[in-house]
Design an enzyme around this catalytic site. Structure first.
Site, PDB file in Angstrom:
ATOM      1  CG  HIS A 180      -3.510  -6.316  -0.752  1.00  0.00           C
ATOM      2  ND1 HIS A 180      -2.513  -7.095  -0.221  1.00  0.00           N
ATOM      3  CD2 HIS A 180      -4.393  -7.187  -1.307  1.00  0.00           C
ATOM      4  CE1 HIS A 180      -2.780  -8.381  -0.442  1.00  0.00           C
ATOM      5  NE2 HIS A 180      -3.908  -8.454  -1.099  1.00  0.00           N
TER       6      HIS A 180
ATOM      7  CB  VAL B 225      -0.992   0.005   1.200  1.00  0.00           C
ATOM      8  CG1 VAL B 225      -1.985  -1.150   1.076  1.00  0.00           C
ATOM      9  CG2 VAL B 225      -0.275  -0.054   2.540  1.00  0.00           C
TER      10      VAL B 225
ATOM     11  CB  CYS C  60     -16.844  13.144   3.690  1.00  0.00           C
ATOM     12  SG  CYS C  60     -16.689  12.926   1.911  1.00  0.00           S
TER      13      CYS C  60
ATOM     14  CB  CYS D 112     -21.049  13.700   1.428  1.00  0.00           C
ATOM     15  SG  CYS D 112     -20.377  12.619   2.715  1.00  0.00           S
TER      16      CYS D 112
ATOM     17  CB  CYS E 232     -20.608  10.607  -0.729  1.00  0.00           C
ATOM     18  SG  CYS E 232     -18.893  11.176  -0.559  1.00  0.00           S
TER      19      CYS E 232
HETATM   20  C1  BV8 Z   1     -10.178 -12.272  -0.337  1.00  0.00           C
HETATM   21  C2  BV8 Z   1      -4.193  -4.653   4.626  1.00  0.00           C
HETATM   22  C3  BV8 Z   1     -12.073 -13.091  -1.552  1.00  0.00           C
HETATM   23  C4  BV8 Z   1      -3.505  -3.529   4.019  1.00  0.00           C
HETATM   24  C5  BV8 Z   1      -3.526  -6.856   3.998  1.00  0.00           C
HETATM   25  C6  BV8 Z   1      -7.705 -19.792   3.874  1.00  0.00           C
HETATM   26  C7  BV8 Z   1      -7.207 -20.170   2.630  1.00  0.00           C
HETATM   27  C8  BV8 Z   1      -7.147 -19.263   1.580  1.00  0.00           C
HETATM   28  C9  BV8 Z   1      -7.554 -17.976   1.773  1.00  0.00           C
HETATM   29  C10 BV8 Z   1      -8.026 -17.587   2.991  1.00  0.00           C
HETATM   30  C11 BV8 Z   1      -8.106 -18.496   4.020  1.00  0.00           C
HETATM   31  N1  BV8 Z   1      -8.618 -17.832   5.103  1.00  0.00           N
HETATM   32  C12 BV8 Z   1      -8.846 -16.559   4.770  1.00  0.00           C
HETATM   33  C13 BV8 Z   1      -8.495 -16.398   3.484  1.00  0.00           C
HETATM   34  C14 BV8 Z   1      -8.548 -15.154   2.730  1.00  0.00           C
HETATM   35  C15 BV8 Z   1      -7.583 -14.092   3.202  1.00  0.00           C
HETATM   36  C16 BV8 Z   1      -6.218 -14.713   3.423  1.00  0.00           C
HETATM   37  O1  BV8 Z   1      -5.445 -14.905   2.516  1.00  0.00           O
HETATM   38  N2  BV8 Z   1      -5.877 -15.020   4.648  1.00  0.00           N
HETATM   39  C17 BV8 Z   1      -4.605 -15.690   4.915  1.00  0.00           C
HETATM   40  C18 BV8 Z   1      -3.955 -15.012   6.096  1.00  0.00           C
HETATM   41  C19 BV8 Z   1      -4.846 -17.153   5.036  1.00  0.00           C
HETATM   42  N3  BV8 Z   1      -7.516 -13.110   2.131  1.00  0.00           N
HETATM   43  C20 BV8 Z   1      -8.386 -12.133   2.046  1.00  0.00           C
HETATM   44  O2  BV8 Z   1      -9.243 -11.942   2.907  1.00  0.00           O
HETATM   45  C21 BV8 Z   1      -8.311 -11.279   0.822  1.00  0.00           C
HETATM   46  N4  BV8 Z   1      -9.581 -11.185   0.200  1.00  0.00           N
HETATM   47  O3  BV8 Z   1      -9.687 -13.381  -0.303  1.00  0.00           O
HETATM   48  O4  BV8 Z   1     -11.356 -11.995  -0.970  1.00  0.00           O
HETATM   49  C22 BV8 Z   1     -11.604 -13.491  -2.920  1.00  0.00           C
HETATM   50  C23 BV8 Z   1     -11.922 -14.735  -3.365  1.00  0.00           C
HETATM   51  C24 BV8 Z   1     -11.516 -15.165  -4.627  1.00  0.00           C
HETATM   52  C25 BV8 Z   1     -10.792 -14.326  -5.459  1.00  0.00           C
HETATM   53  C26 BV8 Z   1     -10.500 -13.089  -5.012  1.00  0.00           C
HETATM   54  C27 BV8 Z   1     -10.891 -12.697  -3.722  1.00  0.00           C
HETATM   55  C28 BV8 Z   1      -7.888  -9.882   1.201  1.00  0.00           C
HETATM   56  C29 BV8 Z   1      -6.466  -9.835   1.646  1.00  0.00           C
HETATM   57  C30 BV8 Z   1      -6.121  -8.413   2.046  1.00  0.00           C
HETATM   58  C31 BV8 Z   1      -4.864  -8.378   2.745  1.00  0.00           C
HETATM   59  N5  BV8 Z   1      -4.550  -7.036   3.233  1.00  0.00           N
HETATM   60  N6  BV8 Z   1      -3.359  -5.787   4.745  1.00  0.00           N
HETATM   61  C32 BV8 Z   1      -2.420  -3.058   4.907  1.00  0.00           C
HETATM   62  O5  BV8 Z   1      -2.737  -2.600   6.016  1.00  0.00           O
HETATM   63  O6  BV8 Z   1      -1.275  -3.092   4.477  1.00  0.00           O
HETATM   64  S1  BV8 Z   1      -2.433  -8.178   4.141  1.00  0.00           S
HETATM   65  C33 BV8 Z   1      -0.811  -7.761   4.185  1.00  0.00           C
HETATM   66  O7  BV8 Z   1      -0.201  -8.985   3.705  1.00  0.00           O
HETATM   67  C34 BV8 Z   1      -0.327  -6.685   3.325  1.00  0.00           C
HETATM   68  O8  BV8 Z   1      -1.290  -6.111   2.519  1.00  0.00           O
HETATM   69  C35 BV8 Z   1       0.689  -7.403   2.474  1.00  0.00           C
HETATM   70  O9  BV8 Z   1       0.834  -6.818   1.241  1.00  0.00           O
HETATM   71  C36 BV8 Z   1       0.165  -8.774   2.385  1.00  0.00           C
HETATM   72  C37 BV8 Z   1       1.143  -9.777   1.922  1.00  0.00           C
HETATM   73  O10 BV8 Z   1       2.270  -9.817   2.778  1.00  0.00           O
HETATM   74  P1  BV8 Z   1       3.713  -9.782   2.147  1.00  0.00           P
HETATM   75  O11 BV8 Z   1       3.788  -8.608   1.264  1.00  0.00           O
HETATM   76  O12 BV8 Z   1       4.005 -11.093   1.568  1.00  0.00           O
HETATM   77  O13 BV8 Z   1       4.616  -9.480   3.440  1.00  0.00           O
HETATM   78  P2  BV8 Z   1       5.241 -10.528   4.479  1.00  0.00           P
HETATM   79  O14 BV8 Z   1       5.715  -9.747   5.638  1.00  0.00           O
HETATM   80  O15 BV8 Z   1       4.340 -11.640   4.739  1.00  0.00           O
HETATM   81  O16 BV8 Z   1       6.487 -11.138   3.699  1.00  0.00           O
HETATM   82  C38 BV8 Z   1       7.606 -10.361   3.349  1.00  0.00           C
HETATM   83  C39 BV8 Z   1       8.596 -11.245   2.610  1.00  0.00           C
HETATM   84  O17 BV8 Z   1       9.684 -10.434   2.206  1.00  0.00           O
HETATM   85  C40 BV8 Z   1       9.193 -12.358   3.501  1.00  0.00           C
HETATM   86  O18 BV8 Z   1       9.152 -13.594   2.791  1.00  0.00           O
HETATM   87  C41 BV8 Z   1      10.650 -11.923   3.716  1.00  0.00           C
HETATM   88  O19 BV8 Z   1      11.550 -13.012   3.769  1.00  0.00           O
HETATM   89  C42 BV8 Z   1      10.902 -11.096   2.491  1.00  0.00           C
HETATM   90  N7  BV8 Z   1      11.913 -10.049   2.667  1.00  0.00           N
HETATM   91  C43 BV8 Z   1      12.243  -9.355   3.774  1.00  0.00           C
HETATM   92  N8  BV8 Z   1      13.209  -8.467   3.524  1.00  0.00           N
HETATM   93  C44 BV8 Z   1      13.499  -8.602   2.198  1.00  0.00           C
HETATM   94  C45 BV8 Z   1      12.678  -9.601   1.654  1.00  0.00           C
HETATM   95  N9  BV8 Z   1      12.765  -9.996   0.374  1.00  0.00           N
HETATM   96  C46 BV8 Z   1      13.648  -9.351  -0.406  1.00  0.00           C
HETATM   97  N10 BV8 Z   1      14.468  -8.369   0.041  1.00  0.00           N
HETATM   98  C47 BV8 Z   1      14.424  -7.971   1.338  1.00  0.00           C
HETATM   99  N11 BV8 Z   1      15.250  -6.989   1.771  1.00  0.00           N
END
Ligand code: BV8
Length: 248
Positions: free
Chosen positions: A122, A106, A149, A152, A133
């Site tokens: 996301h 984001v 807002c 509105c 609105c």
């Molecule tokens: C949806 C809000 C329906 C914004 C975020 C069971 C099975 C399957 C799915 C689900 C389930 N139970 C629930 C679900 C659905 C759920 C979900 O996935 N839950 C998970 C936890 C199981 N998903 C949803 O609800 C989504 N909506 O499914 O709608 C649908 C159905 C069909 C088709 C379409 C839709 C909505 C998800 C919304 C998530 N919003 N946050 C905010 O405040 O930011 S989540 C949050 O996680 C962030 O948005 C982020 O972008 C996202 C992903 O995380 P990553 O970016 O991967 O970050 P993370 O820290 O995990 O990893 C970082 C990586 O970087 C690490 O691997 C690390 O090693 C590496 N790294 C670190 N440093 C470096 C590096 N790599 C390179 N260089 C470096 N220097």
């Protein structure tokens, strides 16, 4: 280099469409926290209390505090795009075929790096919308329950333009369309824990028979689904990978 030079040559000659998925890891070296690393955002906050529609109903003040804090972080002049963001913008400008960048982040670092064909699936921290609105507007300041807002005039309906757990990510039709046609899928800096983004690699493999590449600090949850991989920091891996694709 995760891809053999002869394979890169074929992909470039055919000008295959590329889809790139990025996550919080690409912005880590710009100074932003990831989510699931030991020092990540979800180590300090409970997802259910700040990143769900229910949280916004039950405790809007905490949700506003959480996003105000992260918005303030983005206003810090020290937070700028890094070499990995810049390399992806260059890839889009110079690759002979289409390049679609889909980010789960984001933050606005890809935008500031110059990526144009970019989807914030996301949402965006520097935008808000109104539940009363449907106004969607750029917003860099703090937000509170009492903030009226600008369109509105009603208070209480303004929320961050981010996709919370349980909500539908943005522009899914456009993303699946591009995944179904791509020749190369690249995942960068994501742990592969959040769906539907974590499932994109399978769509690219099964529907488009694309080559799939993971560039991450460590193997992600879906690491075995990728044909090719390299592990290290994004600023070490991505510029060199882009240079190889562009035959520098
Ligand atoms: C949806 C809000 C329906 C914004 C975020 C069971 C099975 C399957 C799915 C689900 C389930 N139970 C629930 C679900 C659905 C759920 C979900 O996935 N839950 C998970 C936890 C199981 N998903 C949803 O609800 C989504 N909506 O499914 O709608 C649908 C159905 C069909 C088709 C379409 C839709 C909505 C998800 C919304 C998530 N919003 N946050 C905010 O405040 O930011 S989540 C949050 O996680 C962030 O948005 C982020 O972008 C996202 C992903 O995380 P990553 O970016 O991967 O970050 P993370 O820290 O995990 O990893 C970082 C990586 O970087 C690490 O691997 C690390 O090693 C590496 N790294 C670190 N440093 C470096 C590096 N790599 C390179 N260089 C470096 N220097």
């Amino acid at each position: 280099m995760p891809l053999r030079p002869d394979l890169i040559e074929i992909l470039r000659d055919e000008a295959v469409p590329i889809v790139i998925l990025t996550g919080a890891g690409i912005s880590k070296e710009s100074g932003l926290h990831t989510f699931r690393d030991p020092d990540g955002i979800w180590a300090k906050y409970d997802i259910a209390e700040v990143a769900t529609p229910e949280a916004f109903v039950n405790n809007p003040d905490l949700v506003h505090y959480f996003y105000n804090d992260r918005r303030a972080g983005l206003r810090d002049p020290a937070i700028v795009p890094n070499a990995a963001h810049l390399a992806l913008a260059r890839l889009e400008a110079e690759w002979p075929g289409d390049v679609l960048l889909v980010t789960q982040n984001v933050d606005d670092l890809h935008d500031r790096a110059g990526s144009k064909n970019l989807i914030h699936m996301h949402g965006e921290l520097l935008k808000i919308r109104c539940n009363h609105c449907d106004l969607l507007t750029v917003w860099a300041d703090d937000l509170a329950r009492e903030t009226p807002c600008p369109s509105c005039g009603n208070a209480g309906g303004l929320r961050p333009h981010v996709v919370w757990f349980g909500e539908m990510p943005l522009e899914m039709e456009r993303i699946y369309d591009a995944l179904g046609k791509c020749g190369l899928f690249i995942s960068i800096g994501t742990s592969g824990n959040v769906y539907p983004a974590a499932g994109f690699v399978q769509v690219a493999r099964e529907e488009a028979e694309a080559e799939t590449v993971e560039l991450n600090l460590e193997p992600s949850s879906g690491a075995t689904l990728f044909d090719h991989s390299a592990y290290g920091a994004a600023t070490d891996l991505v510029p060199g990978f882009v240079a190889a694709l562009l035959k520098d």
